[in-house]
Write an enzyme that holds these catalytic residues in place. Sequence first.
Site, PDB file in Angstrom:
ATOM      1  N   ASP A   1       2.696  16.015  38.268  1.00  0.00           N
ATOM      2  CA  ASP A   1       3.240  16.968  37.221  1.00  0.00           C
ATOM      3  C   ASP A   1       2.193  18.538  37.553  1.00  0.00           C
ATOM      4  O   ASP A   1       1.178  18.156  37.013  1.00  0.00           O
ATOM      5  CB  ASP A   1       2.975  16.202  35.623  1.00  0.00           C
TER       6      ASP A   1
ATOM      7  N   GLU B   1       5.025  18.042  41.665  1.00  0.00           N
ATOM      8  CA  GLU B   1       6.328  19.096  40.926  1.00  0.00           C
ATOM      9  C   GLU B   1       5.521  20.465  40.734  1.00  0.00           C
ATOM     10  O   GLU B   1       5.235  20.631  40.260  1.00  0.00           O
ATOM     11  CB  GLU B   1       6.593  18.971  39.374  1.00  0.00           C
TER      12      GLU B   1
END
Length: 564
Positions: free
Chosen positions: A212, A279
Amino acid sequence: MPKHAQPAPWWQDAVIYQVYPRSFADANGDGMGDLRGVASKLPYLKDLGVGAVWLSPFYTSPQADAGYDVADYRTVDPMFGDLSDFDDMLARAHALDMRIIVDLVPNHSSDEHEWFVQALASPPGSPERARYLFRDGKGEHGEIAPNNWKSLFGGHAWTRITEADGTPGQWYLHLFDTKQPDLNWENPVVREEMEDVLRFWLDRGVDGFRVDVAHGLVKAAGLPDWEAPVAGGETTEGNMAPSGSAGPPYLDQEGVHEIYESWNKILAAYDGDRMLVAEAWVEPMSRIFRYVRAGEMQQAFNFGFLLAGWDAQRMMDNVVETLAEAAVVSAPPTWVLSNHDTVRHSTRYGLSDPTAFPKGIAATDEQPDEALGWARGRAAAMLMFGLPGSSYIYQGDELSLPEHTTLPNELRQDPSFFRTNGAERGRDGCRVPMPWVAGAPGNGFSLVTPAADPWLPQPESYAHYAADCQVGVDGSTYELYRGVLRLRAEHELGRGNLSWSESNDADRGVLAFSNRDMLVLANLGDTPIELPTGYRVVAQSQTEAVQDGALVPNSALWLLPEGN
């Protein structure tokens, strides 16, 4: 295969399915999805043709940002089960020859993580505070934030604390919600801790990590002020500067690559081709592929493909650029149309501007043409699966699930909705629980009865899209996905090469390319297009895709040479 050649790693061409655990399947009837629910649906995913499952966070968390605020990286939140449930799910997946990728959230923790609790109880300059980004404020009494950075969820990126003696104290950085303080990645203690977290889950047998905010861990020295350019590319997950402009000093800094080089070495010590996927909402494409250079990560999400929308030229441009940049670093391209942070593509494609990227949709906003979005979404999926590389499916894409565009504001939970005072509608609309059995309470989201209502209500249309109305039903989106994924595997399209066909004409809305022996043809324009001769149709995005020897608008075909 040449003698001594090593088989290509599984992630090079994997079809990976994103599970948002709280909204996938509820095994205990409390209205919240859980790991036992995920385990129960693994055969469904295997039959679909999925090779790996990416799980959004399931760790212990106060759930201020749906689990992306982690209070303990080594435990399962009781709402999802416990570690034994995780181990059972992982074992079931491996027994089905499926892999499990877990979400890792290294940029920030929860403010309820023991580290942050200790930091608040410790004085300025202490080792406890050095694990986060605490700074003295500006002004005579420290009443002004250390810099002008804005949270990616709206509002200021700094919050001032009250010290243990009750006086106004230092400020801490949070690129997201106030309950998500950023970790200080200049501190070796932070690096060692996260490396240990990696080993914890690798030792349990996970096959990889989705990282993330992979581009956010390192901040520019001195934390300088930054004014965002007016034009271009902002998303909920990152302030991407227009191409050619300097990006923010808190994203895509050079120091992140050293971190991922060290992580690569950790994963390499384990067997089974473990993988990292970044990401990273960054531009241009060449900077995305810096994350997958040799010795760093294995994949990075291609958000440019997602952002292209339903537009032949934009989609073609992304494919060309993606394949070129992937070749530079010898990394596989990835393709994705939707995820838990975006309005579902079948809904975006039904808007008057099918390239729009709204930050959620409310009842007072333009409502999409659901039938048009359904048709275009299926065609886009066929385009995506026909491309070489790895493809990602967001849960429910295989059912053509639309966004919940009329969710009442009082039921919204996304912090971005509240931090922007509703200017951003938020991401709740794409996170609505899955419908499994049409007409059952919650459309079968809970696997037991009686059960509490799903944690977010489903729109009425979800009964029409329920899995039991699609599995085994000719013409359904589920069967379309299953059929093209079977063909994709049989013809090894994920490991093929793309060549643009003579029929390709983005100006007319026509995309046509060959991958191995498969011809992929899509009509994103307004008029029918003539079919090429010498081919037979092996898959079509809708039953009426071909009329009078032509491919109708908003449709796609897969074709093989006659006799093949």
